[in-house]
Scaffold this active site. Structure first.
Site, PDB file in Angstrom:
ATOM      1  N   CYS A  99       9.777  -7.648  -5.690  1.00  0.00           N
ATOM      2  CA  CYS A  99      10.142  -8.708  -6.633  1.00  0.00           C
ATOM      3  C   CYS A  99       9.998  -8.360  -8.107  1.00  0.00           C
ATOM      4  CB  CYS A  99       9.364  -9.971  -6.303  1.00  0.00           C
ATOM      5  SG  CYS A  99       7.639  -9.714  -5.907  1.00  0.00           S
ATOM      6  N   HIS A 154       6.132 -13.784 -12.645  1.00  0.00           N
ATOM      7  CA  HIS A 154       5.755 -12.504 -12.042  1.00  0.00           C
ATOM      8  C   HIS A 154       6.142 -11.287 -12.877  1.00  0.00           C
ATOM      9  CE1 HIS A 154       5.020 -10.192  -8.026  1.00  0.00           C
ATOM     10  NE2 HIS A 154       3.970 -10.194  -8.841  1.00  0.00           N
TER      11      HIS A 154
END
Length: 577
Positions: A99, A154
Site C-alpha cells: 500500500c 499511510h
C-alpha cells in the site's frame, strides 16, 4: 471574421441582459435575480468549469473479488459492476505490490524507486513522503480545486509537516496508519503489553484534520467515510470551484470486521470463514459506492465529475481475498500482486468507449499527470514518470505508455559476462515482464475444488535455492497472463533488452526512506494516541548507529524481502548516502 464573432457575442449577451431586466421588473426581487442571471451568463459564456475528480481507492481488493471478474460469483458487487460496465474497465492496469508505495506513486506521479517510500510504513517509523516533492493535492489547488482526503493516509505522520493538511488537503477525516479497527478506530493488537519499550505499538488513530476525533468511536469506518464523502459533495453544490475527493477506504484491509447483516447473504454459500467476512466487507463497500453515486446524481453533480475506482495492490489471500486466475498475492510482483481492479466512469467519456475494456498499459503513477494535465488543464511535467492517459481512456486510443517499472534496487553494477551482480527488480516493456530475485516466488493460491468450493493452499519452494537464477522470470504477459511459461533462459535478446532497461532505472534510483522504528513513537507516551513525535527530521541527513544497523538486519533481512542477507544489508547500507 473577428468582428462578426464579437458582434454575435454582444447580441447574445445583450439579449440575456434584456431578459434579466424584464425578469427583475416583473418579479420585483431586484439584486437576487441580477446575481442569478450573472451566474448564468458566466456559466454559459465564460470559461468551462473544470471537472470534479473522485478517486476511490479500495485497500487490498483482489482481482477476483468484484463480480465482473469473478467466475464463481461468490462475492456480489452489483454497484461496482454497473459503474465498471457503463464506464471504461482498465484491464491492463498496475499498482505496487503493497500500500504505501502505491499511494506514494499515486500522489507523486513517480515510480517507487524515485519517491523513496519503497516499503510499507510501520506505526513507529520516522519516515514519511519526502517534503521536497510537490504532490497531487498541492498541484490541484494551484489549478483551482478544493481538496479532500477521507480515509487512509499511510504516508507518514512522525512530524506535523508530514500530515495530510500540511501536504495540500483542505480537509481530512481518517487515520494515519496502514490499518485500523473498524469500530474502535485503534491501530495494533490490543493484546500487546502496554510497555514503552515494545515496538509493536497500540493506540487510537482517528483524526478530523489535525484534531483527535473520538466522537466517531463505535461507528463502522466504511459508513463514516462514505457519509463524509457525501457531505463534501453536498457542500460543493453551490460552490463554483471544482473539487478533488480522495476516498481512501480502509475496506477491505484486515482486521476482518463488518456488521453481521452484510455477512448473512453469504451464509451457506461461502464456507471459508475469512472469505465469508471479507465478502461481507466487500458488499458493504459496494453499498457505500452506490450511496455516493446516488448523491452525485441527486445533487446534479455527476454530469461534471470523473470517477475512478482502483485497488492499491493485489488481494491479501491470507485474509480472504482472491486473485484468480492471476498468480500470487499482495506483496509479490507476480500479476496477482500488482495487476489490480480499476475503472473510470464519467459522462465526459466518449460514447464510443462507454462499456468497453481498455487494454492499454497503465500504472498508478499515471493518475497525477492524467488528473493535472488531462483533466485540470495543467502543463506537462517532464520530471514525472507518470503519463497523461486521459485522451487515451476518454476516446479509446492506444496507450502512450510502453513500459512500466515496478521495482528496482541492489547493486547496479554488472559482471564481466554482462549480467547484473545483485540487482533485483521487476519491469514491464511492451508485452514482456522481467522479474529478478525471489520476491515473487512464495505464493499462497486460491483454487476451486471439485465441489466448486474455494480452497487456499501454499506453493512449495526450496529455501536453499532462493537466491539462484532459477527464480528470475521472463513472461509474455499477453500470451501468458498467468505466468506459467518462464522464458528467461530462452528469449535471450528480449531478456537482454529488459535487463538494460532495468539497469537504467537502477542508476536513477533515489535513496530509500529508511525504516527506522523508534520507541518515542509509542502512543502510550502521548495519552494513547498515534500522533507526531518529532519536531523536525530529515532522513537524508540520518546516520545509523550500530544499534540501528543490528536491529535493521535482524528485522528486515528475511528471505522474502530480498535475495539473501548480504543483498539486504547492502541495500540498507546504500541508504546512508
Amino acid at each position: 471574421m473577428t468582428s462578426n464573432l464579437c458582434m454575435k457575442s454582444c447580441i447574445v449577451i445583450l439579449s440575456v441582459l434584456s431578459i434579466a431586466f424584464i425578469v427583475i421588473i416583473s418579479t420585483g426581487k431586484g439584486m437576487d435575480n441580477v446575481t442569478r442571471v450573472v451566474k448564468h451568463v458566466r456559466r454559459e459564456f465564460g470559461p468551462q468549469k473544470k471537472p470534479n475528480i473522485i478517486f476511490i481507492l479500495a485497500d487490498d481488493l483482489g482481482w477476483n473479488d468484484v463480480s465482473y471478474h469473478n467466475s464463481s460469483c461468490d462475492i456480489h458487487t452489483p454497484n461496482i459492476d454497473r459503474l465498471a460496465k457503463e464506464g471504461v474497465r482498465l484491464e491492463n492496469y498496475y499498482a505496487q505490490s503493497v500500500c504505501t508505495p502505491s499511494r506514494a506513486s499515486f500522489m507523486t506521479g513517480l515510480y517507487k524507486s524515485r519517491h523513496g517510500l519503497e516499503n510499507v510504513l510501520a506505526a513507529g517509523e520516522a519516515g514519511c513522503l519526502p517534503n521536497n516533492l510537490e504532490i497531487m493535492p498541492q498541484i490541484l489547488k494551484r489549478h483551482g480545486y478544493t481538496t479532500h482526503l477521507v480515509g487512509k493516509w499511510h504516508l507518514g505522520f512522525s512530524r506535523r509537516n508530514c500530515l495530510p493538511n500540511q501536504r495540500g488537503f483542505d480537509t481530512f477525516l481518517g487515520f494515519h496508519n496502514g490499518a485500523l479497527d473498524y469500530y474502535r478506530h485503534t491501530h495494533g493488537n490490543p493484546s500487546q503489553p502496554k510497555d514503552p519499550e515494545v515496538k509493536h505499538f497500540v493506540g487510537f488513530d482517528f483524526w478530523e484534520n489535525e484534531k483527535v476525533a473520538e466522537d466517531y468511536t463505535g461507528q463502522y469506518a466504511t459508513h463514516i467515510f462514505v457519509k463524509r464523502a457525501q457531505e463534501i459533495i453536498a457542500n460543493h453544490t453551490q460552490n463554483e470551484e471544482p473539487f478533488f475527493l480522495f476516498l481512501s477506504l480502509s475496506a477491505v484491509h484486515a482486521p476482518l470486521l463488518v456488521p453481521q447483516n452484510y455477512i448473512e447473504q453469504y451464509e451457506g454459500k461461502i464456507t471459508d470463514q475469512k472469505r465469508k467476512i471479507y465478502a461481507g466487507m466487500t458488499s458493504c463497500m459496494d453499498e457505500g459506492i452506490k450511496n455516493l453515486t446516488d448523491t452525485l446524481q441527486r445533487l446534479d453533480v455527476w454530469k461534471d465529475t470523473v470517477l475512478v475506482f482502483s485497488s492499491d495492490n493485489g488481494g491479501a489471500v491470507y485474509e480472504g481475498a482472491s486473485n484468480i486466475p492471476l498468480l500470487g498475492h499482495k506483496g509479490r510482483f507476480t500479476e496477482g500482486g500488482i495487476r489490480v481492479v480499476g475503472f473510470v466512469n464519467s459522462p465526459l467519456l466518449s460514447k464510443q468507449v462507454q462499456g468497453t475494456n481498455y487494454t492499454g498499459l497503465m500504472g498508478v503513477a499515471d493518475w497525477l499527470p492524467t488528473f493535472v494535465e488531462g483533466i485540470a488543464g495543467g502543463s506537462k511535467d517532464p520530471k514525472l514518470d507518470g503519463v497523461n492517459m486521459w485522451e487515451s481512456i476518454r476516446y479509446g486510443t492506444s496507450s502512450p505508455r510502453k513500459e512500466y517499472l515496478y521495482e528496482v534496487g541492489g547493486n547496479c553494477d554488472w559482471n564481466e559476462d554482462d549480467e547484473p551482480l545483485t540487482m533485483y527488480g521487476t519491469i514491464r516493456v511492451g508485452d514482456w515482464k522481467l522479474h529478478l530475485g525471489a520476491g515473487g516466488i512464495n505464493q499462497r493460491i486460491w483454487h476451486t475444488d471439485k465441489d466448486h468450493r474455494m480452497r487456499l493452499t501454499d506453493m512449495e519452494i526450496d529455501f536453499n535455492k532462493m537466491c539462484s537464477s532459477e527464480f528470475n522470470t521472463l513472461h509474455n504477459i499477453r500470451l501468458d497472463p498467468y505466468e506459467k511459461h518462464n522464458q528467461y533462459q530462452k528469449a535471450h535478446n528480449i531478456r537482454a533488452t529488459l535487463l538494460k532497461k532495468l539497469k537504467y532505472h537502477c542508476r536513477r534510483k533515489v535513496p530509500t526512506v529508511p525504516k527506522i522504528e523508534r520507541k518515542e513513537a509509542n502512543p502510550i507516551l502521548r495519552e494513547g494516541v498515534f500522533s507526531p513525535w518529532l519536531d523536525d527530521w530529515n532522513y537524508l541527513e540520518w546516520h545509523p548507529t550500530s544499534a540501528d544497523k543490528k536491529y535493521f538486519k535482524s528485522r528486515y533481512c528475511t528471505w522474502d524481502s530480498f535475495c539473501g542477507c548480504t543483498g539486504s544489508f547492502r541495500r540498507y547500507r546504500s541508504r546512508e548516502t
